[in-house]
Scaffold this motif. Structure first.
Motif, mmCIF file in Angstrom:
data_model
loop_
_atom_site.group_PDB
_atom_site.id
_atom_site.type_symbol
_atom_site.label_atom_id
_atom_site.label_comp_id
_atom_site.label_asym_id
_atom_site.label_seq_id
_atom_site.Cartn_x
_atom_site.Cartn_y
_atom_site.Cartn_z
ATOM 1 N N ARG A 2 0.860 -1.264 -0.221
ATOM 2 C CA ARG A 2 0.164 -0.022 0.161
ATOM 3 C C ARG A 2 0.834 1.149 0.158
ATOM 4 N NH1 ARG A 2 -4.687 -1.058 4.399
ATOM 5 N NH2 ARG A 2 -6.003 -2.675 3.221
ATOM 6 N N LYS A 3 1.924 1.134 0.624
ATOM 7 C CA LYS A 3 2.908 2.240 0.829
ATOM 8 C C LYS A 3 3.503 2.303 -0.641
ATOM 9 C CE LYS A 3 6.820 4.323 3.378
ATOM 10 N NZ LYS A 3 7.589 3.980 4.363
ATOM 11 N N PHE A 4 3.882 1.607 -1.096
ATOM 12 C CA PHE A 4 4.425 1.877 -2.628
ATOM 13 C C PHE A 4 3.394 2.299 -3.318
ATOM 14 C CE2 PHE A 4 4.978 -0.161 -6.799
ATOM 15 C CZ PHE A 4 6.049 0.321 -7.116
ATOM 16 N N LEU A 5 2.232 1.871 -3.620
ATOM 17 C CA LEU A 5 1.184 2.125 -4.315
ATOM 18 C C LEU A 5 0.989 3.913 -4.046
ATOM 19 C CD1 LEU A 5 -1.281 -0.756 -4.522
ATOM 20 C CD2 LEU A 5 0.383 0.106 -6.457
ATOM 21 N N PHE A 6 0.956 4.124 -2.726
ATOM 22 C CA PHE A 6 0.623 5.485 -2.363
ATOM 23 C C PHE A 6 1.912 6.624 -2.785
ATOM 24 C CE2 PHE A 6 1.353 9.000 0.808
ATOM 25 C CZ PHE A 6 0.019 9.599 0.513
ATOM 26 N N LEU A 7 3.081 5.958 -2.786
ATOM 27 C CA LEU A 7 4.296 6.748 -3.435
ATOM 28 C C LEU A 7 4.180 7.035 -4.852
ATOM 29 C CD1 LEU A 7 6.987 5.405 -1.157
ATOM 30 C CD2 LEU A 7 6.196 7.791 -1.024
ATOM 31 N N LEU A 8 3.786 5.917 -5.316
ATOM 32 C CA LEU A 8 3.686 5.888 -6.791
ATOM 33 C C LEU A 8 2.369 6.774 -7.577
ATOM 34 C CD1 LEU A 8 4.624 4.705 -9.537
ATOM 35 C CD2 LEU A 8 2.774 2.857 -9.106
ATOM 36 N N LEU A 9 1.587 6.971 -6.682
ATOM 37 C CA LEU A 9 0.235 7.810 -6.938
ATOM 38 C C LEU A 9 0.678 9.191 -6.748
ATOM 39 C CD1 LEU A 9 -2.631 8.336 -7.580
ATOM 40 C CD2 LEU A 9 -3.069 7.976 -5.007
ATOM 41 N N LEU A 10 1.499 9.489 -5.723
ATOM 42 C CA LEU A 10 2.232 10.795 -5.417
ATOM 43 C C LEU A 10 2.932 11.412 -6.545
ATOM 44 C CD1 LEU A 10 3.085 11.145 -1.605
ATOM 45 C CD2 LEU A 10 1.410 12.467 -2.797
ATOM 46 N N CYS A 11 3.930 10.411 -7.161
ATOM 47 C CA CYS A 11 4.815 10.706 -8.175
ATOM 48 C C CYS A 11 3.995 11.131 -9.393
ATOM 49 C CB CYS A 11 5.885 9.611 -8.533
ATOM 50 S SG CYS A 11 6.907 9.422 -7.034
ATOM 51 N N LEU A 12 2.979 10.223 -9.914
ATOM 52 C CA LEU A 12 2.025 10.521 -10.942
ATOM 53 C C LEU A 12 1.568 11.746 -10.750
ATOM 54 C CD1 LEU A 12 0.660 6.773 -11.484
ATOM 55 C CD2 LEU A 12 2.304 7.981 -12.754
ATOM 56 N N VAL A 13 0.964 11.917 -9.711
ATOM 57 C CA VAL A 13 0.199 13.334 -9.451
ATOM 58 C C VAL A 13 1.260 14.443 -9.606
ATOM 59 C CG1 VAL A 13 -1.010 14.918 -7.999
ATOM 60 C CG2 VAL A 13 -1.742 12.379 -8.212
ATOM 61 N N SER A 14 2.412 14.545 -9.197
ATOM 62 C CA SER A 14 3.182 15.424 -9.297
ATOM 63 C C SER A 14 3.800 15.452 -10.718
ATOM 64 C CB SER A 14 4.560 15.224 -8.548
ATOM 65 O OG SER A 14 5.573 16.061 -8.636
ATOM 66 N N PHE A 15 3.867 14.287 -11.414
ATOM 67 C CA PHE A 15 4.414 14.743 -12.942
ATOM 68 C C PHE A 15 3.107 15.517 -13.852
ATOM 69 C CE2 PHE A 15 4.494 12.643 -17.095
ATOM 70 C CZ PHE A 15 5.899 13.180 -17.420
ATOM 71 N N ALA A 16 2.008 14.835 -13.360
ATOM 72 C CA ALA A 16 0.706 15.482 -14.157
ATOM 73 C C ALA A 16 0.830 16.999 -13.983
ATOM 74 C CB ALA A 16 -0.336 14.578 -13.803
ATOM 75 N N SER A 17 0.958 17.136 -12.847
ATOM 76 C CA SER A 17 0.722 18.905 -12.386
ATOM 77 C C SER A 17 1.695 19.657 -12.776
ATOM 78 C CB SER A 17 0.429 18.688 -10.868
ATOM 79 O OG SER A 17 1.759 18.646 -10.351
ATOM 80 N N GLU A 18 2.957 19.123 -13.296
ATOM 81 C CA GLU A 18 3.942 19.812 -13.816
ATOM 82 C C GLU A 18 3.652 20.807 -15.122
ATOM 83 O OE1 GLU A 18 8.171 18.639 -15.004
ATOM 84 O OE2 GLU A 18 8.318 19.108 -12.746
ATOM 85 N N LYS A 19 3.775 22.013 -15.173
ATOM 86 C CA LYS A 19 3.456 22.622 -16.429
ATOM 87 C C LYS A 19 4.269 22.481 -17.269
ATOM 88 C CE LYS A 19 1.221 26.272 -13.277
ATOM 89 N NZ LYS A 19 1.464 27.638 -12.660
ATOM 90 N N ARG A 20 3.826 22.442 -18.601
ATOM 91 C CA ARG A 20 4.657 22.348 -19.920
ATOM 92 C C ARG A 20 4.948 23.814 -20.355
ATOM 93 N NH1 ARG A 20 1.031 18.473 -20.678
ATOM 94 N NH2 ARG A 20 -0.522 19.862 -21.467
ATOM 95 N N VAL A 21 6.126 24.233 -20.212
ATOM 96 C CA VAL A 21 6.508 25.606 -20.291
ATOM 97 C C VAL A 21 7.418 25.776 -21.436
ATOM 98 C CG1 VAL A 21 7.637 27.634 -19.168
ATOM 99 C CG2 VAL A 21 6.421 25.935 -17.714
ATOM 100 N N VAL A 22 7.085 26.722 -22.483
ATOM 101 C CA VAL A 22 8.023 26.871 -23.483
ATOM 102 C C VAL A 22 8.616 28.351 -23.289
ATOM 103 C CG1 VAL A 22 7.693 27.636 -25.880
ATOM 104 C CG2 VAL A 22 6.101 25.865 -24.989
ATOM 105 N N ALA A 23 9.862 28.454 -23.650
ATOM 106 C CA ALA A 23 10.731 29.502 -23.404
ATOM 107 C C ALA A 23 11.094 29.860 -24.813
ATOM 108 C CB ALA A 23 12.010 29.149 -22.822
ATOM 109 N N VAL A 24 10.423 30.634 -25.598
ATOM 110 C CA VAL A 24 10.771 31.309 -26.872
ATOM 111 C C VAL A 24 12.201 31.736 -27.033
ATOM 112 C CG1 VAL A 24 10.098 32.475 -28.740
ATOM 113 C CG2 VAL A 24 8.263 31.543 -27.490
ATOM 114 N N ASP A 25 12.377 32.618 -26.117
ATOM 115 C CA ASP A 25 13.715 33.414 -25.724
ATOM 116 C C ASP A 25 14.719 32.487 -25.118
ATOM 117 O OD1 ASP A 25 15.395 35.676 -26.115
ATOM 118 O OD2 ASP A 25 15.179 36.003 -24.247
ATOM 119 N N TRP A 26 15.983 32.772 -25.314
ATOM 120 C CA TRP A 26 16.976 31.918 -24.651
ATOM 121 C C TRP A 26 17.284 32.221 -23.419
ATOM 122 C CZ3 TRP A 26 20.957 32.331 -29.443
ATOM 123 C CH2 TRP A 26 20.489 31.480 -30.514
ATOM 124 N N THR A 27 17.026 33.387 -22.802
ATOM 125 C CA THR A 27 17.365 33.925 -21.639
ATOM 126 C C THR A 27 16.184 33.372 -20.640
ATOM 127 O OG1 THR A 27 18.011 36.185 -22.470
ATOM 128 C CG2 THR A 27 17.530 36.101 -20.201
#
Length: 277
Positions: A2-27
């Protein structure tokens, strides 16, 4: 289990919530790298590898083509959450806003460059929910330069001028409000370049090489590569180069992005120290 599944779920939620950010400019791309955030896409990735080089981009970072006119087909496929652009690319805003939220963020603008970099970094950190991380990393950056101050004390008796050759008759010279100028100041070194030239928002002026006669004769010249000029040949056959005298002990430095942020500052400082030793 159960602990393993809980940690896996946390990782998946974290990954899913990470924004896809585009940097047109190099700075903006460098700032995201400084904040240890994965960039989804960047403008002109091919030339980034030539001119900026570091920080390295992951292979999976999508190339959007021209920074001033990003590839809309690739952008649509990406389904980005946020596209960061500088104000001088704002003419694209009405087109780009159809595909993602737009954040207009400038580091290079009127005012103190270092303060502008801090503000730009904090704005981007807020977008990606890394505000505490930004504070921590900026503090580490300050400590980096504080540590180097003792190393540079012995080299403070001469002023420095940072240039990049356009050809054998012209150079780009970097003033106090350029990335190199800010680095020199934080290292306790004097920039030989005053306010005699007309600098752009990036602290750069393009001048004839004869204008170097106006800076102090004991100046230590720092030449940023890539360099299209064979300096040794010019010294041999060009009386102007011989008369300038700066090329007797100039320092050569590998490419550092002249419109960069804190990572570029640290790279420049490290390579300058290596060149002085």
């Amino acid at each position: 289990m159960r602990k393993f599944l809980f940690l896996l779920l946390l990782c998946l939620v974290s990954f899913a919530s990470e924004k896809r950010v585009v940097a047109v400019d190099w700075t903006a791309a460098e700032i995201l790298s400084f904040l240890e955030y994965k960039i989804a896409a960047i403008g002109d990735k091919r030339n980034y590898k030539i001119w900026v080089k570091e920080p390295n981009l992951d292979e999976e970072v999508i190339d959007l083509g021209l920074r001033m006119k990003p590839n809309l087909e690739n952008l649509i496929k990406l389904k980005a959450d946020v596209i960061i652009i500088p104000s001088f690319f704002e003419f694209n805003k009405n087109t780009l806003v159809q595909y993602a939220n737009i954040a207009v963020i400038d580091a290079y603008k009127e005012g103190d460059l270092y303060e502008n970099l801090i503000k730009a970094t904090n704005k981007i950190a807020k977008i990606i929910d890394k505000e505490s991380k930004a504070k921590e990393l900026i503090e580490q950056h300050e400590k980096f330069f504080e540590k180097l101050l003792n190393e540079f004390i012995k080299f403070g008796d001469r002023p420095f001028a940072v240039v990049q050759f356009v050809d054998n008759k012209r150079v780009r010279i970097y003033g106090k409000n350029s990335i190199y100028g800010v680095s020199l100041e934080k290292l306790g070194l004097k920039n030989a370049i005053g306010d005699a030239f007309d600098f752009n928002l990036w602290g750069i002026a393009t001048i004839p090489i004869t204008s170097l006669f106006s800076i102090p004769k004991n100046t230590r010249l720092v030449v940023i590569e890539p360099n299209p000029v064979d300096i040794e040949r010019e010294i041999k056959f060009n009386g102007i180069y011989r008369a300038l005298g700066f090329f007797n002990d100039y320092i050569k430095i590998k490419p550092v992005w002249s419109a960069g942020g804190f990572i570029s500052m640290q790279r420049f400082a490290t390579m300058l120290l290596d060149g002085l030793r």
